[in-house]
Design a protein around this motif. Structure first.
Motif, mmCIF file in Angstrom:
data_model
loop_
_atom_site.group_PDB
_atom_site.id
_atom_site.type_symbol
_atom_site.label_atom_id
_atom_site.label_comp_id
_atom_site.label_asym_id
_atom_site.label_seq_id
_atom_site.Cartn_x
_atom_site.Cartn_y
_atom_site.Cartn_z
ATOM 1 N N PHE A 136 24.352 -1.389 -70.025
ATOM 2 C CA PHE A 136 25.291 -1.060 -71.105
ATOM 3 C C PHE A 136 25.993 0.256 -70.779
ATOM 4 O O PHE A 136 25.350 1.199 -70.326
ATOM 5 C CB PHE A 136 24.524 -0.934 -72.423
ATOM 6 C CG PHE A 136 25.390 -0.563 -73.597
ATOM 7 C CD1 PHE A 136 26.020 -1.549 -74.330
ATOM 8 C CD2 PHE A 136 25.575 0.771 -73.956
ATOM 9 C CE1 PHE A 136 26.818 -1.204 -75.416
ATOM 10 C CE2 PHE A 136 26.374 1.112 -75.035
ATOM 11 C CZ PHE A 136 26.996 0.111 -75.762
ATOM 12 N N PRO A 137 27.314 0.369 -70.951
ATOM 13 C CA PRO A 137 28.205 -0.630 -71.547
ATOM 14 C C PRO A 137 28.933 -1.498 -70.526
ATOM 15 O O PRO A 137 29.917 -2.148 -70.860
ATOM 16 C CB PRO A 137 29.203 0.247 -72.302
ATOM 17 C CG PRO A 137 29.365 1.442 -71.404
ATOM 18 C CD PRO A 137 28.007 1.673 -70.784
ATOM 19 N N GLY A 138 28.436 -1.526 -69.260
ATOM 20 C CA GLY A 138 29.126 -2.279 -68.226
ATOM 21 C C GLY A 138 29.188 -3.770 -68.461
ATOM 22 O O GLY A 138 30.023 -4.457 -67.881
ATOM 23 N N ASN A 139 28.295 -4.285 -69.302
ATOM 24 C CA ASN A 139 28.292 -5.719 -69.585
ATOM 25 C C ASN A 139 29.002 -6.074 -70.887
ATOM 26 O O ASN A 139 29.106 -7.252 -71.234
ATOM 27 C CB ASN A 139 26.853 -6.248 -69.633
ATOM 28 C CG ASN A 139 26.016 -5.559 -70.699
ATOM 29 O OD1 ASN A 139 26.384 -4.516 -71.220
ATOM 30 N ND2 ASN A 139 24.872 -6.134 -71.014
ATOM 31 N N VAL A 140 29.502 -5.072 -71.602
ATOM 32 C CA VAL A 140 30.117 -5.302 -72.914
ATOM 33 C C VAL A 140 31.609 -5.584 -72.753
ATOM 34 O O VAL A 140 32.279 -4.981 -71.913
ATOM 35 C CB VAL A 140 29.898 -4.088 -73.836
ATOM 36 C CG1 VAL A 140 30.637 -4.265 -75.153
ATOM 37 C CG2 VAL A 140 28.408 -3.897 -74.091
ATOM 38 N N ILE A 141 32.124 -6.489 -73.577
ATOM 39 C CA ILE A 141 33.540 -6.851 -73.527
ATOM 40 C C ILE A 141 34.327 -5.886 -74.416
ATOM 41 O O ILE A 141 34.409 -6.051 -75.637
ATOM 42 C CB ILE A 141 33.774 -8.303 -73.989
ATOM 43 C CG1 ILE A 141 32.839 -9.252 -73.258
ATOM 44 C CG2 ILE A 141 35.232 -8.690 -73.766
ATOM 45 C CD1 ILE A 141 32.951 -9.223 -71.751
ATOM 46 N N PHE A 142 34.860 -4.846 -73.807
ATOM 47 C CA PHE A 142 35.697 -3.905 -74.551
ATOM 48 C C PHE A 142 36.716 -3.299 -73.595
ATOM 49 O O PHE A 142 36.610 -3.436 -72.375
ATOM 50 C CB PHE A 142 34.848 -2.826 -75.217
ATOM 51 C CG PHE A 142 34.417 -1.702 -74.308
ATOM 52 C CD1 PHE A 142 35.008 -0.449 -74.411
ATOM 53 C CD2 PHE A 142 33.417 -1.894 -73.350
ATOM 54 C CE1 PHE A 142 34.615 0.587 -73.579
ATOM 55 C CE2 PHE A 142 33.014 -0.867 -72.532
ATOM 56 C CZ PHE A 142 33.612 0.390 -72.637
ATOM 57 N N THR A 143 37.710 -2.648 -74.156
ATOM 58 C CA THR A 143 38.720 -1.967 -73.363
ATOM 59 C C THR A 143 39.182 -0.745 -74.158
ATOM 60 O O THR A 143 38.605 -0.415 -75.203
ATOM 61 C CB THR A 143 39.886 -2.915 -73.041
ATOM 62 O OG1 THR A 143 40.773 -2.287 -72.108
ATOM 63 C CG2 THR A 143 40.670 -3.302 -74.293
ATOM 64 N N SER A 144 40.197 -0.092 -73.659
ATOM 65 C CA SER A 144 40.734 1.077 -74.366
ATOM 66 C C SER A 144 42.247 1.093 -74.219
ATOM 67 O O SER A 144 42.802 0.487 -73.295
ATOM 68 C CB SER A 144 40.142 2.371 -73.805
ATOM 69 O OG SER A 144 40.529 2.546 -72.452
ATOM 70 N N PHE A 145 42.882 1.762 -75.134
ATOM 71 C CA PHE A 145 44.333 1.984 -75.018
ATOM 72 C C PHE A 145 44.676 3.333 -75.633
ATOM 73 O O PHE A 145 43.913 3.887 -76.441
ATOM 74 C CB PHE A 145 45.130 0.849 -75.663
ATOM 75 C CG PHE A 145 45.012 0.761 -77.160
ATOM 76 C CD1 PHE A 145 45.841 1.478 -78.012
ATOM 77 C CD2 PHE A 145 44.063 -0.091 -77.719
ATOM 78 C CE1 PHE A 145 45.732 1.379 -79.383
ATOM 79 C CE2 PHE A 145 43.940 -0.206 -79.103
ATOM 80 C CZ PHE A 145 44.779 0.536 -79.933
ATOM 81 N N THR A 146 45.810 3.845 -75.231
ATOM 82 C CA THR A 146 46.294 5.129 -75.743
ATOM 83 C C THR A 146 47.241 4.901 -76.897
ATOM 84 O O THR A 146 48.131 4.034 -76.832
ATOM 85 C CB THR A 146 47.010 5.917 -74.634
ATOM 86 O OG1 THR A 146 46.093 6.153 -73.565
ATOM 87 C CG2 THR A 146 47.528 7.239 -75.161
ATOM 88 N N VAL A 147 47.064 5.654 -77.966
ATOM 89 C CA VAL A 147 47.993 5.618 -79.094
ATOM 90 C C VAL A 147 49.243 6.406 -78.693
ATOM 91 O O VAL A 147 49.166 7.619 -78.437
ATOM 92 C CB VAL A 147 47.367 6.232 -80.357
ATOM 93 C CG1 VAL A 147 48.374 6.279 -81.502
ATOM 94 C CG2 VAL A 147 46.119 5.439 -80.763
ATOM 95 N N LEU A 148 50.379 5.728 -78.606
ATOM 96 C CA LEU A 148 51.611 6.388 -78.178
ATOM 97 C C LEU A 148 52.220 7.209 -79.302
ATOM 98 O O LEU A 148 52.504 8.403 -79.158
ATOM 99 C CB LEU A 148 52.610 5.343 -77.654
ATOM 100 C CG LEU A 148 52.127 4.521 -76.447
ATOM 101 C CD1 LEU A 148 53.190 3.461 -76.088
ATOM 102 C CD2 LEU A 148 51.861 5.435 -75.270
ATOM 103 N N ASN A 149 52.448 6.539 -80.422
ATOM 104 C CA ASN A 149 53.025 7.203 -81.578
ATOM 105 C C ASN A 149 52.344 6.693 -82.839
ATOM 106 O O ASN A 149 51.897 5.547 -82.895
ATOM 107 C CB ASN A 149 54.535 6.934 -81.683
ATOM 108 C CG ASN A 149 55.316 7.493 -80.517
ATOM 109 O OD1 ASN A 149 55.469 8.713 -80.384
ATOM 110 N ND2 ASN A 149 55.802 6.599 -79.648
ATOM 111 N N VAL A 150 52.257 7.562 -83.840
ATOM 112 C CA VAL A 150 51.698 7.177 -85.128
ATOM 113 C C VAL A 150 52.819 7.198 -86.149
ATOM 114 O O VAL A 150 53.460 8.240 -86.374
ATOM 115 C CB VAL A 150 50.571 8.130 -85.563
ATOM 116 C CG1 VAL A 150 50.007 7.722 -86.916
ATOM 117 C CG2 VAL A 150 49.471 8.160 -84.513
ATOM 118 N N ASN A 151 53.074 6.054 -86.751
ATOM 119 C CA ASN A 151 54.186 5.926 -87.704
ATOM 120 C C ASN A 151 53.667 5.595 -89.101
ATOM 121 O O ASN A 151 52.666 4.975 -89.279
ATOM 122 C CB ASN A 151 55.140 4.825 -87.259
ATOM 123 C CG ASN A 151 55.673 5.042 -85.851
ATOM 124 O OD1 ASN A 151 56.140 6.124 -85.511
ATOM 125 N ND2 ASN A 151 55.596 3.996 -85.018
#
Length: 278
Positions: A263-278
């Motif tokens: 863990f967490p190498g076997n977990v299905i997850f990813t990440s992303f950057t929040v560009l703008n908050v509106n």
């Protein structure tokens, strides 16, 4: 007296024959309604996205009790034998539908791997898998001179999540490929680009298969900022259906996994950057 005794014996024999014949007919009549065992073994399994390292065998028909096992591919479009990469799954004679076979906890699997599902007999100690390639115990079922087996590919569940704007506290994930009905949850950034666990800031149910434009409403109390990270993760829905129950300790609604990395190498997850908050 001799004639009389002979008559009695003859009458008894005829009566017994009639009773036996009636019983036999009755048993024959009943047997027509009883299921018959298949004469040969057959296997139906398809390429699939797997959940929790389990492969689903659509159907396995066997003429006697046996096993479903999984072999790795040898790189030349054949199985690695006699070693198996699954826990052997015992099945009863007849038709076995939707059988789940668990990949072994020590096996190495990768997204897209070809594996070989094979049917074996149970000829040694009952319900104990004993085939080692050298003994005569639990050999493969053979039809037309070949083992009954099928090559399929196994794939991981996936989350396609590019960097994005967050508008009205809403996140839209373009595509989620789920191995089972479950949850897509959002974890927050810990302020240093790391994931906050087990707390979540939003969730939505997803269905087995491809889900597009998955919209998640984040909690009203969440304050986001441009440049921070968010972490979408797939979870099961195996407790009270429709109620998210995972809190880090609960046995229900845990993360979806693929493979046996720590863990967490076997977990299905990813990440992303929040560009703008509106």
């Amino acid at each position: 007296m001799i004639y009389s005794n002979s008559s009695k014996l003859l009458n008894f024999a005829l009566g017994a024959a009639l009773i036996f014949g009636a019983t036999a007919c009755s048993e024959d009549d009943d047997s027509t309604d009883m299921p018959t065992e298949p004469k040969v073994a057959t296997l139906d399994v398809s390429t699939q996205v797997i959940s929790q390292n389990r492969v689903e065998v659509t159907m396995a028909e066997v003429p006697s009790d046996g096993w479903i096992v999984i072999h790795a591919d040898n790189g030349s479009n054949g199985p690695v034998v006699p070693d198996i990469i699954s826990e052997p799954k015992w099945i009863e004679a007849g038709s076995n539908m939707s059988v789940m076979v668990q990949i072994d906890a020590n096996a190495t699997i990768n997204d897209g791997d070809q594996i070989w599902v094979m049917l074996h007999e149970d000829t040694g100690t009952e319900m104990q898998y004993e085939f080692d390639g050298n003994n005569n115990l639990d050999p493969p079922f053979v039809v037309d001179g070949a083992p009954v087996m099928s090559a399929v590919n196994i794939m991981s569940a996936k989350i396609n999540s590019p960097d994005m704007d967050v508008t009205n506290n809403t996140v839209v994930i373009p595509e989620v490929v789920a191995a089972a009905d479950g949850w897509l949850v959002i974890h927050n950034d810990n302020g240093m680009g790391g994931i906050v666990l087990p707390d979540i800031i939003g969730k939505v149910q997803v269905s087995k298969g491809v889900n597009t434009n998955v919209t998640i409403q984040l909690d009203a109390s969440v304050n986001l900022s441009s440049g921070q990270m968010l972490f979408p993760m797939l979870h099961l829905d195996n407790g009270q259906i429709g109620v998210y129950e995972f809190d880090g300790n609960s046995a229900f609604d845990g993360p979806e996994i693929f493979g046996n990395l720590a863990f967490p190498g076997n977990v299905i997850f990813t990440s992303f950057t929040v560009l703008n908050v509106n």
